[in-house]
Design a protein around this motif. Structure first.
Motif, PDB file in Angstrom:
ATOM      1  N   PRO A  98       0.796  -1.237   0.000  1.00  0.00           N
ATOM      2  CA  PRO A  98       0.000   0.000   0.000  1.00  0.00           C
ATOM      3  C   PRO A  98       0.827   1.286   0.000  1.00  0.00           C
ATOM      4  O   PRO A  98       0.265   2.364   0.061  1.00  0.00           O
ATOM      5  CB  PRO A  98      -0.798  -0.125   1.283  1.00  0.00           C
ATOM      6  CG  PRO A  98       0.150  -0.849   2.204  1.00  0.00           C
ATOM      7  CD  PRO A  98       0.892  -1.830   1.338  1.00  0.00           C
ATOM      8  N   VAL A  99       2.162   1.180  -0.048  1.00  0.00           N
ATOM      9  CA  VAL A  99       2.984   2.393  -0.020  1.00  0.00           C
ATOM     10  C   VAL A  99       2.657   3.276  -1.220  1.00  0.00           C
ATOM     11  O   VAL A  99       2.483   4.497  -1.109  1.00  0.00           O
ATOM     12  CB  VAL A  99       4.480   2.038   0.004  1.00  0.00           C
ATOM     13  CG1 VAL A  99       5.335   3.284  -0.172  1.00  0.00           C
ATOM     14  CG2 VAL A  99       4.838   1.339   1.316  1.00  0.00           C
ATOM     15  N   GLU A 114      -0.098   3.454  -2.951  1.00  0.00           N
ATOM     16  CA  GLU A 114      -1.430   4.049  -2.812  1.00  0.00           C
ATOM     17  C   GLU A 114      -1.401   5.247  -1.865  1.00  0.00           C
ATOM     18  O   GLU A 114      -2.058   6.267  -2.105  1.00  0.00           O
ATOM     19  CB  GLU A 114      -2.403   2.992  -2.310  1.00  0.00           C
ATOM     20  CG  GLU A 114      -2.603   1.833  -3.288  1.00  0.00           C
ATOM     21  CD  GLU A 114      -3.407   0.704  -2.683  1.00  0.00           C
ATOM     22  OE1 GLU A 114      -3.793   0.850  -1.485  1.00  0.00           O
ATOM     23  OE2 GLU A 114      -3.651  -0.305  -3.376  1.00  0.00           O
ATOM     24  N   LEU A 115      -0.638   5.125  -0.795  1.00  0.00           N
ATOM     25  CA  LEU A 115      -0.558   6.243   0.161  1.00  0.00           C
ATOM     26  C   LEU A 115       0.131   7.446  -0.472  1.00  0.00           C
ATOM     27  O   LEU A 115      -0.245   8.597  -0.217  1.00  0.00           O
ATOM     28  CB  LEU A 115       0.191   5.798   1.418  1.00  0.00           C
ATOM     29  CG  LEU A 115      -0.527   4.761   2.291  1.00  0.00           C
ATOM     30  CD1 LEU A 115       0.402   4.253   3.385  1.00  0.00           C
ATOM     31  CD2 LEU A 115      -1.776   5.389   2.910  1.00  0.00           C
ATOM     32  N   LEU A 116       1.133   7.193  -1.307  1.00  0.00           N
ATOM     33  CA  LEU A 116       1.845   8.311  -1.952  1.00  0.00           C
ATOM     34  C   LEU A 116       0.934   9.069  -2.895  1.00  0.00           C
ATOM     35  O   LEU A 116       1.070  10.294  -3.069  1.00  0.00           O
ATOM     36  CB  LEU A 116       3.063   7.777  -2.706  1.00  0.00           C
ATOM     37  CG  LEU A 116       4.224   7.268  -1.845  1.00  0.00           C
ATOM     38  CD1 LEU A 116       5.291   6.622  -2.723  1.00  0.00           C
ATOM     39  CD2 LEU A 116       4.849   8.410  -1.040  1.00  0.00           C
ATOM     40  N   GLU A 117      -0.003   8.355  -3.513  1.00  0.00           N
ATOM     41  CA  GLU A 117      -0.930   9.020  -4.438  1.00  0.00           C
ATOM     42  C   GLU A 117      -1.832  10.014  -3.715  1.00  0.00           C
ATOM     43  O   GLU A 117      -2.372  10.945  -4.329  1.00  0.00           O
ATOM     44  CB  GLU A 117      -1.783   7.964  -5.149  1.00  0.00           C
ATOM     45  CG  GLU A 117      -0.999   7.047  -6.084  1.00  0.00           C
ATOM     46  CD  GLU A 117      -0.325   7.822  -7.206  1.00  0.00           C
ATOM     47  OE1 GLU A 117      -0.862   8.869  -7.617  1.00  0.00           O
ATOM     48  OE2 GLU A 117       0.746   7.378  -7.657  1.00  0.00           O
ATOM     49  N   GLN A 118      -1.995   9.833  -2.421  1.00  0.00           N
ATOM     50  CA  GLN A 118      -2.875  10.720  -1.657  1.00  0.00           C
ATOM     51  C   GLN A 118      -2.175  11.994  -1.190  1.00  0.00           C
ATOM     52  O   GLN A 118      -2.790  12.872  -0.610  1.00  0.00           O
ATOM     53  CB  GLN A 118      -3.417   9.964  -0.439  1.00  0.00           C
ATOM     54  CG  GLN A 118      -4.209   8.711  -0.791  1.00  0.00           C
ATOM     55  CD  GLN A 118      -4.606   7.920   0.442  1.00  0.00           C
ATOM     56  OE1 GLN A 118      -4.654   8.469   1.552  1.00  0.00           O
ATOM     57  NE2 GLN A 118      -4.901   6.625   0.248  1.00  0.00           N
ATOM     58  N   VAL A 119      -0.844  12.066  -1.416  1.00  0.00           N
ATOM     59  CA  VAL A 119      -0.073  13.237  -0.984  1.00  0.00           C
ATOM     60  C   VAL A 119      -0.015  14.225  -2.146  1.00  0.00           C
ATOM     61  O   VAL A 119       0.464  13.898  -3.243  1.00  0.00           O
ATOM     62  CB  VAL A 119       1.348  12.842  -0.562  1.00  0.00           C
ATOM     63  CG1 VAL A 119       2.133  14.084  -0.152  1.00  0.00           C
ATOM     64  CG2 VAL A 119       1.292  11.829   0.574  1.00  0.00           C
ATOM     65  N   ARG A 156       8.566  12.763  -3.705  1.00  0.00           N
ATOM     66  CA  ARG A 156       7.756  11.541  -3.708  1.00  0.00           C
ATOM     67  C   ARG A 156       8.643  10.309  -3.513  1.00  0.00           C
ATOM     68  O   ARG A 156       8.303   9.395  -2.749  1.00  0.00           O
ATOM     69  CB  ARG A 156       6.994  11.426  -5.025  1.00  0.00           C
ATOM     70  CG  ARG A 156       6.070  10.199  -5.102  1.00  0.00           C
ATOM     71  CD  ARG A 156       5.387  10.122  -6.465  1.00  0.00           C
ATOM     72  NE  ARG A 156       4.436   9.035  -6.491  1.00  0.00           N
ATOM     73  CZ  ARG A 156       4.741   7.747  -6.646  1.00  0.00           C
ATOM     74  NH1 ARG A 156       6.015   7.413  -6.793  1.00  0.00           N
ATOM     75  NH2 ARG A 156       3.802   6.815  -6.651  1.00  0.00           N
ATOM     76  N   ARG A 165       9.853  10.099   0.154  1.00  0.00           N
ATOM     77  CA  ARG A 165       8.810   9.576   1.052  1.00  0.00           C
ATOM     78  C   ARG A 165       8.656   8.061   0.883  1.00  0.00           C
ATOM     79  O   ARG A 165       8.578   7.303   1.849  1.00  0.00           O
ATOM     80  CB  ARG A 165       7.466  10.249   0.751  1.00  0.00           C
ATOM     81  CG  ARG A 165       7.353  11.696   1.160  1.00  0.00           C
ATOM     82  CD  ARG A 165       5.948  12.204   0.846  1.00  0.00           C
ATOM     83  NE  ARG A 165       5.835  13.632   0.993  1.00  0.00           N
ATOM     84  CZ  ARG A 165       5.597  14.257   2.158  1.00  0.00           C
ATOM     85  NH1 ARG A 165       5.464  13.532   3.253  1.00  0.00           N
ATOM     86  NH2 ARG A 165       5.497  15.569   2.207  1.00  0.00           N
ATOM     87  N   ALA A 223       9.478   5.037   3.614  1.00  0.00           N
ATOM     88  CA  ALA A 223       8.449   4.093   4.054  1.00  0.00           C
ATOM     89  C   ALA A 223       8.889   2.650   3.801  1.00  0.00           C
ATOM     90  O   ALA A 223       8.708   1.767   4.639  1.00  0.00           O
ATOM     91  CB  ALA A 223       7.135   4.385   3.330  1.00  0.00           C
TER      92      ALA A 223
END
Length: 522
Positions: A31-32, A34-39, A47, A50, A54
């Motif tokens: 899910p790393v 997916e989480l980056l897409e939310q930033v 990017r 980060r 992670a």
């Protein structure tokens, strides 16, 4: 770290070597990713930073970040022995294992074992890393990992040394006799399983326990697998023959005199020399005896020593190196004498000459072959040679001064004290801190009375710490080696307004260590 995460490692590490831009932005596994897409608002470099941070954290924590085909591991089992997070000991243990002190790691493990408890959850990852880095910590660490620690170890290949087999190979695994003669069948099966499937450290620990209880059984176990082991492992197993060494071991050890590994040959020869009736010991005596002879001067007989005139072709079969290294300080004949002396047990010299160790050291000191004998004797010293240890420590001019630490370690702690400086000031002036600390292995403490003497001196050593860089470097280790009872009421020297940051850190570290050790033994 899972296989999926390991496979993904190259996808996010390699781009950093060639540069990061929008066109070459790496894809991170879910899910790393997916989480980056939310930033919002990150450029390509931010990017990537980060995502890499992670992934690195997940890697250290052995977290599965990519979809796995296998079922997730079962939940960690409950363990009634585990220190609870609310107990006062939990934060102290976590702090100890976050640090890098091998002495404190050993002390913490020994204390937990004495209490019948296991490490708290917060200390497990750091403790497992400490065991990975220091193999000699593992025998103390494995019994206090508890169920949670063993469960966690299975999730990270770096901690594989701590799997269930290591903890399962405890005292109950080795019985009083062979299976069917007092040993439960399941213990025999567990010994066989661990011997065949365990890691090197597990098998070596098992072999040492079997050797101590049943030397014959241990010898048979090793003989069946010798041909499959690398030289380093063969040497480690052969070294364990020191316990329970007997005439029945001669055949196996004699065969190892032809081993491909130099260290294996050396250990086998050293052990065989301790068996007076062995063929190897008899050959050594035949080579050495003609070199140690008596002569009459007027009305007095005296012992004389000579070195071999030439190398014997049969030395090679006895693990004696006839070829002197080019950079060695000894001459060729002295090298040959040293090679013989380093194998022959020290008791032989007393039996041959009738002299005690102190007299033999004085005799050798007047000989042309002093360096060869002293060097051979210090390498031959054994824990059973207590009279030789004392004589070497008392030798005039500290003839064996550079070896005092290892010599003292062969004595019981109570017998070491008389060889140490008798005050803290003398200890600092003499430059013998390393000698005192070197004789006290991790897991051991200085005797209580000496600990109190040193502790009181260290507590009042503020000015000395400001001036003596050597003491400042050793103060932490010295405090860790003090007997726990000497720490009651102990405080670090008071700070002064003009203390340097380095000294302030040293004093604060001493105070923290004293507090942690008091909590450990509360």
């Amino acid at each position: 770290m899972s296989a999926n995460l390991a496979d993904a490692g190259g996808d996010w590490i390699k781009p950093a070597l060639v540069g990061i831009d929008g066109a070459r932005a790496p894809a991170f596994p879910a899910p790393v990713g997916e989480l980056l897409e939310q930033v919002d608002g990150d450029d390509a470099l931010a990017r990537y930073a980060r995502g890499a941070a992670a992934m690195a954290a997940c890697r250290l924590a052995a977290v599965e970040v990519a979809p796995a085909a296998a079922e997730p591991p079962p939940a960690a089992p409950d363990d009634a022995r585990m220190i609870g997070e609310g107990e006062p000991l939990a934060p102290a243990l976590a702090a100890i294992f976050r640090g890098d002190s091998e002495r404190l790691h050993h002390e913490a493990c020994q204390r937990l074992a004495a209490l019948g408890r296991a490490l708290p959850a917060a200390a497990l990852a750091s403790a497992l890393d400490a065991g990975r880095q220091r193999a000699r910590l593992r025998p103390a660490l494995l019994p206090v990992l508890g169920e949670r620690g063993l469960w966690l170890a299975r999730l990270n290949p770096d901690w594989r040394y701590a799997d269930r087999g290591a903890a399962g190979a405890g005292e109950n695994v080795v019985g009083e006799g062979a299976a069917g003669e007092g040993e439960p069948a399941d213990s025999a099966a567990e010994v066989a399983r661990l011997w065949q499937e365990g890691s090197f450290e597990q098998r070596l620990a098992l072999f040492a326990r079997v050797r101590a209880a049943e030397p014959t059984r241990a010898r048979e176990m090793l003989q069946a697998q010798l041909g499959e082991l690398p030289a380093k492992e063969r040497a480690a197993f052969v070294a364990e023959f020191d316990a329970g060494l007997g005439a029945d071991d001669e055949a196996l050890l004699a065969g190892l005199l032809k081993d491909r590994g130099r260290e294996v040959r050396r250990l086998a020869a050293s052990l065989l020399a301790r068996l007076p009736q062995s063929a190897h010991a008899q050959r050594l005596a035949a080579w050495l005896a003609p070199l140690v002879t008596q002569e009459r001067v007027l009305l007095v007989k005296r012992w004389t020593l000579d070195a071999p005139q030439a190398a014997d072709p049969e030395w090679a079969a006895a693990a004696i190196d006839a070829a002197r290294p080019q950079n060695d300080a000894l001459g060729e004949r002295a090298w040959w004498l040293y090679q013989l002396a380093r194998q022959m047990p020290l008791r032989w010299w007393c039996e041959r000459t009738g002299m005690d160790p102190a007299a033999l050291l004085a005799w050798a000191g007047k000989s042309d072959w002093k360096q060869a004998l002293y060097r051979g004797w210090i390498e031959r010293i054994h824990r059973d040679d207590g009279d030789w240890v004392q004589a070497m420590l008392d030798a005039p001019g500290r003839a064996f001064g550079e070896h005092h630490g290892e010599l003292l370690a062969l004595l019981p702690p109570a017998q070491r004290v008389r060889h140490w400086p008798r005050s803290f000031a003398e200890l600092c002036r003499s430059g013998r801190l390393d000698e005192v600390l070197g004789s006290c292995a991790p897991g051991q403490w200085l005797p209580l009375d000496y600990s109190r003497l040193v502790g009181e001196g260290l507590q009042q050593a503020g000015d000395t710490l400001r001036q003596d860089w050597s003491l400042r470097q050793n103060a932490q280790t010295l405090l860790e080696a003090l007997h726990p009872q000497a720490l009651h009421g102990w405080q670090a020297p008071p700070r002064a307004p003009d203390d340097t940051p380095a000294l302030a850190d040293c004093l604060a570290g001493l105070e923290r260590t004293a507090q942690l050790r008091r909590l450990l033994h509360a």
